[in-house]
Design an enzyme around this catalytic site. Structure first.
Site, short mmCIF file in Angstrom:
data_model
loop_
_atom_site.label_atom_id
_atom_site.label_comp_id
_atom_site.label_asym_id
_atom_site.label_seq_id
_atom_site.Cartn_x
_atom_site.Cartn_y
_atom_site.Cartn_z
N TRP A 1 -32.59 33.72 -31.39
CA TRP A 1 -32.08 34.62 -32.44
C TRP A 1 -32.67 34.26 -33.79
CZ3 TRP A 1 -27.27 33.54 -35.71
CH2 TRP A 1 -27.05 32.16 -35.84
N ASP A 2 -33.25 33.07 -33.89
CA ASP A 2 -33.89 32.62 -35.12
C ASP A 2 -34.80 33.72 -35.67
OD1 ASP A 2 -33.03 30.51 -33.46
OD2 ASP A 2 -34.40 29.08 -34.37
N LYS B 1 -21.19 22.64 -35.46
CA LYS B 1 -22.58 22.20 -35.56
C LYS B 1 -23.25 22.93 -36.73
CE LYS B 1 -26.83 22.26 -32.75
NZ LYS B 1 -27.43 22.84 -31.55
N GLN B 2 -22.93 24.21 -36.86
CA GLN B 2 -23.63 25.04 -37.84
C GLN B 2 -22.76 26.21 -38.29
OE1 GLN B 2 -25.93 25.83 -34.14
NE2 GLN B 2 -26.81 27.46 -35.38
N GLU C 1 -22.70 25.90 -31.83
CA GLU C 1 -22.85 25.48 -30.42
C GLU C 1 -22.01 24.27 -30.05
OE1 GLU C 1 -27.07 25.16 -29.80
OE2 GLU C 1 -27.28 27.32 -29.59
C1 BGC Z 1 -29.35 25.93 -32.77
C2 BGC Z 1 -29.56 27.38 -32.42
C3 BGC Z 1 -31.02 27.72 -32.58
C4 BGC Z 1 -31.89 26.77 -31.78
C5 BGC Z 1 -33.38 27.01 -32.00
C6 BGC Z 1 -30.26 25.08 -31.91
O1 BGC Z 1 -30.12 23.73 -32.25
O2 BGC Z 1 -28.02 25.56 -32.56
O3 BGC Z 1 -28.78 28.19 -33.27
O4 BGC Z 1 -31.26 29.03 -32.19
O5 BGC Z 1 -31.60 25.46 -32.16
O6 BGC Z 1 -33.72 26.83 -33.33
#
Ligand code: BGC
Length: 759
Positions: A336-337, A576-577, A476
């Site tokens: 999704w980035d 986490k984010q 996550e």
């Molecule tokens: C993040 C995801 C991201 C992925 C790739 C993961 O560590 O939690 O949101 O899409 O890294 O960058």
């Protein structure tokens, strides 16, 4: 001439070889080459990647971006000894990547263990025009006596992805005493890669070619007098195809002919041609800042550099890998980035590229439909990680517990479904910024309908209310929850947008509309509490919170997982984010700034920022809430993800999303650019360190340029535009200046303008 930044490697250090190999990598969206040194070091990971060239190496493996045969390596022998900076003494050192023309340069004066001094200078670039070309020069000057110089270079197909070999060597050839060519095929026979190299020495030498153990090389041996310089020029043409329209021999012959044409031009004129293409990038996309911190302009140039180098604008069959084309992290997969962190830059600068990135998803609809069907849902369930085919590529298992031998399952492919709505969000944003009706008619509406159908099938009826169960939101660290606010709101937006655009483009479907209306009425959208805080999911608020300061101080390193198991983390208020804050960022029209501030305040202390996708989003929402200095601190932390002191955080590639967020943090944060209800809004406010900000922006048919200085904004536009500035709606033509103070004091709907003039 624009005064572009130069990214430097401060000194040779065996521990940071891979960090600089990633951040100083060269690329053009077609291919990327890590900035490794010409000579070998055991821990240095070489890498050359082609966008979209993936292959699965064997059982229990996933498709990954293929690390191609190396063309950068040289064996350099000086007076019978291998040149290595691990021995002898470095008397002077300069290594830099010049963003202006894309050239990576190193100049070293080295004293050998025997006490002899040599100057070694190397330069290289990956051409922005023509895309398959790599050019290098290596120059050696003995400084205090004549020297015996031995040089060996060519095409080295012993290169692997950490031991996984993807390519079979089909043939190697030498032509006309100057050209080498290797033809390789992926082991599944699906793709051919033809690498052709041309080497020319500035003087006569004893030379010969060898082809052995997957290496085809030219060897030169010569005596160079004191003070004389011998230069080896190497040009490489990297061709790739997955269609078999031509025989491989014809394809290889064409590649060689292209290289021969380049060889007649030579390094300097090829560099000038590529630099011209870079100049256009800088003129069109550069963000300029006058800051007391020199690093700030560097960070913005770094971002535009990599956003260009990582994006396959030339080919809609591929998209952007999580590490761009700079390393093997995340196997080169697309997340999704792309839609959420990278597409905004393209949307507002190169809408054609944004379109191409969306076309990638459209072309991969069959895989997304199949994934939905396999799981018993309608519509399209896009893979959490994808490569070339649009199949789900997320590895089934993550790291192994080496004590038990048990592998940890990766849940994202099973439940991180928000990617479906993220893609729909990007489709809508694209149309709003471009009004590209042709795209909407041909691909956009279909993407919206398919993604909306998925949500309508995915929701569960709980006593008359529709809920979305068992998902993972952006955070996550919190898995398998019901009614993740981010997911539910974005799904609602997805379905509402499908209805709106179906009606706008005469694609009405009564059954769809009935179902969608019911979905929109009954879908549960987690409500803010009295303080304005939206619960992240159904169970989040009941979980205990712990003091995270120790882990926040090590953000990005996931140190929490050393103290707690994933299952334990799942049962605490640990993010986490950005999750709810991410939602506030993406759907600004749905939340007041008081609600955004309340969510920031609540979630910030609970967010470790262990993902590189987190801090800048908190920064943007912080800026939108008016705390510019707080936002600046987040932005600087976001910049430090790749450009900070940590010698290893970028070893396996740069953080592509964080790079997009450097740009977004400025344009969508400090300049306050947002699309609200389809309209362009700006509310610039600069941090105290900044005196001036200039940035370009494409919006519909207008090319605009904004200058923010002294609490005033100047807009130059190529066509009349309507925008909302600091909350007031305006029409702008030509060039006009607006003062912040006038907006704050103006009580009527009409903004006061100051110093208006035509361009
Ligand atoms: C993040 C995801 C991201 C992925 C790739 C993961 O560590 O939690 O949101 O899409 O890294 O960058």
């Amino acid at each position: 001439m624009l005064n572009l930044s130069v990214l430097t490697d401060p000194g040779f250090c065996p521990h940071s070889l891979n960090k600089y190999a990633s951040i100083m990598a060269c690329g053009n969206g077609y291919m990327g080459i890590r900035a490794t040194h010409e000579e070998d070091y055991t821990r240095q990971t070489r890498g050359m990647y082609l966008a979209g060239l993936y292959h699965r190496a064997g059982r229990n493996e996933t498709n990954e971006l293929v690390n191609l045969p190396d063309v950068i390596g040289f064996d350099i022998e000086l007076d019978g000894k291998n040149f290595s900076l691990l021995s002898g003494e470095i008397l002077s050192w300069q290594r830099e990547l010049a963003f202006a023309n894309g050239e990576l340069r190193r100049s070293v004066v080295w004293r050998s263990p025997e006490g002899k001094d040599y100057r070694l200078e190397s330069r290289r670039f990956v051409a922005l025009d023509p895309l398959p070309l790599v050019a290098m020069q290596l120059a050696i000057t003995p400084l205090d006596a004549s020297a015996q110089v031995g040089l060996k270079t060519g095409i080295d197909a012993t290169q692997t992805n950490s031991g996984r070999q993807h390519l079979d060597e089909m043939s190697v050839r030498v032509f006309d005493q100057h050209y080498m060519q290797g033809i390789y095929e992926t082991q599944d026979h699906a793709s051919d890669v033809v690498i052709s190299a041309f080497c020319r020495l500035s003087t006569e030498s004893d030379s010969c070619f060898t082809a052995k153990n997957r290496r085809v090389q030219v060897h030169h041996a010569l005596t160079v007098s004191r003070g004389e310089t011998v230069t080896l020029e190497k040009l490489v043409w990297v061709a790739h195809r997955s269609d078999r329209a031509l025989s491989v021999e014809t394809f290889a012959r064409h590649a060689l002919a292209e290289l021969k044409a380049c060889a007649t031009s030579g390094y300097a004129s090829l560099l000038a041609r590529s630099a011209c293409a870079w100049e256009k990038v800088w003129r069109d996309c550069r963000v300029e800042v006058a800051s007391t911190e020199h690093q700030d302009q560097m960070a913005l140039d770094y971002a535009v550099w990599h956003l260009t180098a990582m994006t396959p604008s030339h080919d809609e069959r591929c998209s952007i890998a999580a590490k761009g084309l700079t390393g093997e992290g995340y196997k080169g997969h697309v997340f999704w980035d792309t839609e959420i962190f990278l597409l905004p830059f393209h949307l507002f600068n190169r809408p054609q590229t944004a379109r191409s990135l969306l076309r990638y998803r459209w072309l991969n609809l069959p895989g997304a439909r199949a994934k939905a069907r396999r799981n018993g849902w309608p519509g399209a369930l896009f893979p959490w990680e994808s490569a070339a085919s649009g199949e789900e590529e997320t590895p089934e298992f993550a790291a192994i517990n080496i004590r038990t031998g048990v592998r940890q399952k990766v849940a994202s492919a099973l439940a991180e479904h928000h990617i479906v709505a993220d893609i729909a969000w990007a489709v809508v944003a694209y149309w709003q910024a471009t009004q590209d009706d042709a795209f909407m008619r041909n691909e956009g509406v279909t993407l919206l309908m398919e993604t909306a159908s998925f949500w309508m099938g995915r929701a569960t009826d709980v006593k008359g209310r529709l809920e979305i169960h068992d998902v993972i939101g952006p955070d996550e660290y919190t898995e398998h929850v019901n009614n993740n606010a981010y997911t539910n709101y974005l799904a609602w937006h997805n379905v509402a947008s499908a209805c709106r655009f179906m009606s706008m483009f005469n694609r009405e479907d009564v059954r769809f509309t009935e179902k969608a209306t019911d979905f929109l009425t009954r879908l549960w959208l987690p409500e803010a509490n009295a303080d304005g805080v939206i619960p992240q999911d159904d169970t989040f608020m009941a979980k205990p919170a712990i003091d995270l300061s120790r882990y926040k101080a090590q953000a990005g390193k996931q140190t929490i997982l050393l103290d707690y198991s994933r299952a334990e983390v799942n049962e605490m208020q640990i993010l986490k984010q950005a999750d709810v804050v991410m939602l506030n960022y993406l759907l600004p029209e749905r939340f007041t700034s008081q609600q955004c501030a309340a969510n920031l305040a609540f979630y910030e202390s609970r967010t470790i920022h262990d993902s590189s996708l987190s801090k800048t989003i908190h920064g943007i929402v912080t800026a939108r809430c008016g705390d510019t200095e707080g936002a600046y601190a987040f932005w600087r932390d976001g910049v430090a993800i790749d450009l900070g002191d940590d010698p290893h955080s970028s070893d396996d590639g740069i953080h592509a999303a964080a790079t997009g967020a450097i740009w977004s943090g400025v344009v969508q944060g400090f300049a306050g650019v947002q699309i609200v209800d389809g309209e362009l809004h700006l509310a610039p406010k600069l941090p105290a360190h900044w005196q001036k900000l200039i940035f370009p922006l494409r919006w519909r048919n207008a090319n605009m340029r904004f200058t923010v200085e002294n609490e005033a904004l100047t807009v130059e536009t190529s066509a009349p535009v309507t925008l909302t500035l600091w909350g007031k709606n305006l029409s702008v033509t030509g060039a006009q200046a607006f003062a912040y103070k006038n907006f704050m004091t103006s009580v009527t709907g009409t903004a006061t303008t100051e110093g208006s003039h035509d361009a």
